[in-house]
Write a protein that holds these residues in place. Sequence first.
Motif, PDB file in Angstrom:
ATOM      1  N   LEU A 141       0.847  -1.189   0.000  1.00  0.00           N
ATOM      2  CA  LEU A 141       0.000   0.000   0.000  1.00  0.00           C
ATOM      3  C   LEU A 141       0.884   1.241   0.000  1.00  0.00           C
ATOM      4  CD1 LEU A 141      -2.882   1.220   0.209  1.00  0.00           C
ATOM      5  CD2 LEU A 141      -2.594   1.166   2.701  1.00  0.00           C
ATOM      6  N   VAL A 142       0.773   2.055  -1.058  1.00  0.00           N
ATOM      7  CA  VAL A 142       1.646   3.225  -1.189  1.00  0.00           C
ATOM      8  C   VAL A 142       0.910   4.544  -1.028  1.00  0.00           C
ATOM      9  CG1 VAL A 142       3.332   2.015  -2.610  1.00  0.00           C
ATOM     10  CG2 VAL A 142       1.431   3.207  -3.725  1.00  0.00           C
ATOM     11  N   SER A 143      -0.415   4.532  -1.104  1.00  0.00           N
ATOM     12  CA  SER A 143      -1.143   5.787  -0.947  1.00  0.00           C
ATOM     13  C   SER A 143      -2.622   5.539  -0.708  1.00  0.00           C
ATOM     14  CB  SER A 143      -0.963   6.703  -2.173  1.00  0.00           C
ATOM     15  OG  SER A 143      -1.423   6.074  -3.347  1.00  0.00           O
ATOM     16  N   VAL A 144      -3.257   6.545  -0.124  1.00  0.00           N
ATOM     17  CA  VAL A 144      -4.712   6.598   0.002  1.00  0.00           C
ATOM     18  C   VAL A 144      -5.162   7.816  -0.782  1.00  0.00           C
ATOM     19  CG1 VAL A 144      -6.669   6.882   1.558  1.00  0.00           C
ATOM     20  CG2 VAL A 144      -4.713   5.498   2.269  1.00  0.00           C
ATOM     21  N   LEU A 145      -6.062   7.601  -1.727  1.00  0.00           N
ATOM     22  CA  LEU A 145      -6.540   8.666  -2.601  1.00  0.00           C
ATOM     23  C   LEU A 145      -7.984   8.990  -2.248  1.00  0.00           C
ATOM     24  CD1 LEU A 145      -5.161   7.323  -6.005  1.00  0.00           C
ATOM     25  CD2 LEU A 145      -3.999   8.756  -4.322  1.00  0.00           C
ATOM     26  N   GLN A 146      -8.230  10.199  -1.793  1.00  0.00           N
ATOM     27  CA  GLN A 146      -9.576  10.613  -1.427  1.00  0.00           C
ATOM     28  C   GLN A 146     -10.225  11.391  -2.566  1.00  0.00           C
ATOM     29  OE1 GLN A 146      -9.613   8.554   1.881  1.00  0.00           O
ATOM     30  NE2 GLN A 146     -11.352   9.865   1.371  1.00  0.00           N
ATOM     31  N   THR A 147     -11.402  10.937  -2.993  1.00  0.00           N
ATOM     32  CA  THR A 147     -12.130  11.723  -3.990  1.00  0.00           C
ATOM     33  C   THR A 147     -12.705  12.986  -3.364  1.00  0.00           C
ATOM     34  OG1 THR A 147     -14.250  10.582  -3.616  1.00  0.00           O
ATOM     35  CG2 THR A 147     -12.766   9.657  -5.289  1.00  0.00           C
ATOM     36  N   LYS A 167      -2.282  20.259  -9.778  1.00  0.00           N
ATOM     37  CA  LYS A 167      -1.822  18.864  -9.808  1.00  0.00           C
ATOM     38  C   LYS A 167      -2.700  18.073 -10.768  1.00  0.00           C
ATOM     39  CE  LYS A 167      -0.400  14.997  -6.856  1.00  0.00           C
ATOM     40  NZ  LYS A 167       0.970  14.994  -7.407  1.00  0.00           N
ATOM     41  N   LYS A 168      -2.097  17.520 -11.786  1.00  0.00           N
ATOM     42  CA  LYS A 168      -2.855  16.885 -12.867  1.00  0.00           C
ATOM     43  C   LYS A 168      -2.859  15.366 -12.805  1.00  0.00           C
ATOM     44  CE  LYS A 168      -3.552  20.962 -14.614  1.00  0.00           C
ATOM     45  NZ  LYS A 168      -4.870  21.619 -14.419  1.00  0.00           N
ATOM     46  N   SER A 169      -1.932  14.768 -12.059  1.00  0.00           N
ATOM     47  CA  SER A 169      -1.857  13.302 -12.054  1.00  0.00           C
ATOM     48  C   SER A 169      -1.166  12.816 -10.790  1.00  0.00           C
ATOM     49  CB  SER A 169      -1.104  12.798 -13.284  1.00  0.00           C
ATOM     50  OG  SER A 169       0.247  13.231 -13.256  1.00  0.00           O
ATOM     51  N   GLY A 191       2.432   2.909  -8.650  1.00  0.00           N
ATOM     52  CA  GLY A 191       3.298   1.997  -9.389  1.00  0.00           C
ATOM     53  C   GLY A 191       3.459   2.486 -10.819  1.00  0.00           C
ATOM     54  N   GLY A 192       3.176   1.596 -11.770  1.00  0.00           N
ATOM     55  CA  GLY A 192       3.264   1.971 -13.174  1.00  0.00           C
ATOM     56  C   GLY A 192       1.993   2.568 -13.745  1.00  0.00           C
ATOM     57  N   LEU A 193       1.010   2.818 -12.909  1.00  0.00           N
ATOM     58  CA  LEU A 193      -0.253   3.411 -13.347  1.00  0.00           C
ATOM     59  C   LEU A 193      -0.224   4.912 -13.095  1.00  0.00           C
ATOM     60  CD1 LEU A 193      -2.642   0.763 -11.726  1.00  0.00           C
ATOM     61  CD2 LEU A 193      -1.781   0.777 -14.086  1.00  0.00           C
ATOM     62  N   ASN A 194      -0.544   5.684 -14.108  1.00  0.00           N
ATOM     63  CA  ASN A 194      -0.560   7.141 -13.981  1.00  0.00           C
ATOM     64  C   ASN A 194      -2.006   7.620 -14.011  1.00  0.00           C
ATOM     65  OD1 ASN A 194       0.745   9.725 -13.791  1.00  0.00           O
ATOM     66  ND2 ASN A 194       0.235  10.045 -15.944  1.00  0.00           N
ATOM     67  N   LEU A 195      -2.518   8.043 -12.877  1.00  0.00           N
ATOM     68  CA  LEU A 195      -3.919   8.434 -12.768  1.00  0.00           C
ATOM     69  C   LEU A 195      -4.075   9.931 -13.027  1.00  0.00           C
ATOM     70  CD1 LEU A 195      -3.710   5.731 -11.130  1.00  0.00           C
ATOM     71  CD2 LEU A 195      -5.623   6.568  -9.773  1.00  0.00           C
ATOM     72  N   GLU A 196      -4.952  10.259 -13.935  1.00  0.00           N
ATOM     73  CA  GLU A 196      -5.300  11.653 -14.198  1.00  0.00           C
ATOM     74  C   GLU A 196      -6.257  12.146 -13.111  1.00  0.00           C
ATOM     75  OE1 GLU A 196      -7.687  14.248 -17.622  1.00  0.00           O
ATOM     76  OE2 GLU A 196      -6.985  12.198 -18.054  1.00  0.00           O
ATOM     77  N   ILE A 197      -5.974  13.311 -12.546  1.00  0.00           N
ATOM     78  CA  ILE A 197      -6.840  13.910 -11.533  1.00  0.00           C
ATOM     79  C   ILE A 197      -7.796  14.865 -12.236  1.00  0.00           C
ATOM     80  CG2 ILE A 197      -6.967  15.316  -9.451  1.00  0.00           C
ATOM     81  CD1 ILE A 197      -4.130  14.377  -8.773  1.00  0.00           C
ATOM     82  N   GLY A 225     -12.089  13.227  -9.484  1.00  0.00           N
ATOM     83  CA  GLY A 225     -12.097  11.857  -9.976  1.00  0.00           C
ATOM     84  C   GLY A 225     -10.679  11.447 -10.321  1.00  0.00           C
ATOM     85  N   TYR A 226     -10.388  10.157 -10.202  1.00  0.00           N
ATOM     86  CA  TYR A 226      -9.078   9.619 -10.574  1.00  0.00           C
ATOM     87  C   TYR A 226      -9.286   8.695 -11.766  1.00  0.00           C
ATOM     88  CZ  TYR A 226      -7.671  11.279  -5.935  1.00  0.00           C
ATOM     89  OH  TYR A 226      -7.428  12.054  -4.825  1.00  0.00           O
ATOM     90  N   TYR A 227      -8.696   9.063 -12.906  1.00  0.00           N
ATOM     91  CA  TYR A 227      -8.904   8.300 -14.142  1.00  0.00           C
ATOM     92  C   TYR A 227      -7.634   7.561 -14.523  1.00  0.00           C
ATOM     93  CZ  TYR A 227     -10.033   7.016 -18.898  1.00  0.00           C
ATOM     94  OH  TYR A 227     -10.252   6.290 -20.050  1.00  0.00           O
ATOM     95  N   GLU A 228      -7.764   6.225 -14.690  1.00  0.00           N
ATOM     96  CA  GLU A 228      -6.638   5.383 -15.086  1.00  0.00           C
ATOM     97  C   GLU A 228      -6.834   5.015 -16.552  1.00  0.00           C
ATOM     98  OE1 GLU A 228      -3.848   3.337 -16.099  1.00  0.00           O
ATOM     99  OE2 GLU A 228      -5.516   1.902 -15.905  1.00  0.00           O
TER     100      GLU A 228
END
Length: 236
Positions: free
Chosen positions: A85-91, A157-159, A163-169, A181-184
Amino acid sequence: AALYSSLRLIRSSRQFFRRSLSSSADASAPPAAEIAGGAVNQFAMNQYILACTSTKQAAIIDCGASSKAELEQFLTWMDERKCNLVSVLQTHGHLDHVAGLNLIRQAHPEVPIHMHERDLPLYEGFETRVAEWGFQLEDEAKGSLPTDSLHLFDDDKKSIEVGGLNLEIIPTPGHCPGQVGYYEPQTKSLFGGDLIMKGSVGRTDFPESSPSDMTASLKRVISLGEREEDFVIYSG
């Protein structure tokens, strides 16, 4: 109509679910990500895990588990797959979406919590809102929410990487000021919080809500649908 023709909604039940998703560019390739989730707390809020299969790094999205038993199924899922677990992302910062942060802080003290800065007043008002709503929490989940591990971001902050997934904010205010929203894009997955639910959209009758912002946010997601043609929304 354009919106609903361009996406599929996933509304999880109390049953824990899991999906393995390949890159949209090559469906025969090994899965780029695994997604798991289920409804937690008395509001049946949907909490998710997004795991990068190549790096074994994972994020919890909207940590709302109000008991150790609810949180444990998510931690067990990651342990079984040897995910870190590397992060917690809150919408956003509404109480049902942040109710598990004290519990995750106890289990993983160093893991950063990411949230838009405009929802900081909601975050700081957690204890007051718990009392106002009669929200049920185990003793270990009560109290003010963690601040030393809280990482606030703004619209610049745009992303964010898992890991190897880059989520667009994607900013999606309306339900509350700081909702995102977090878009993969590899798996075409949008973790949308309380923007869109099956047959409805997020409430805009709270003091912090804005119907006009909600309209603009929905149009923003429609434009994502026009860009991607098809994607999945994991709703809150």
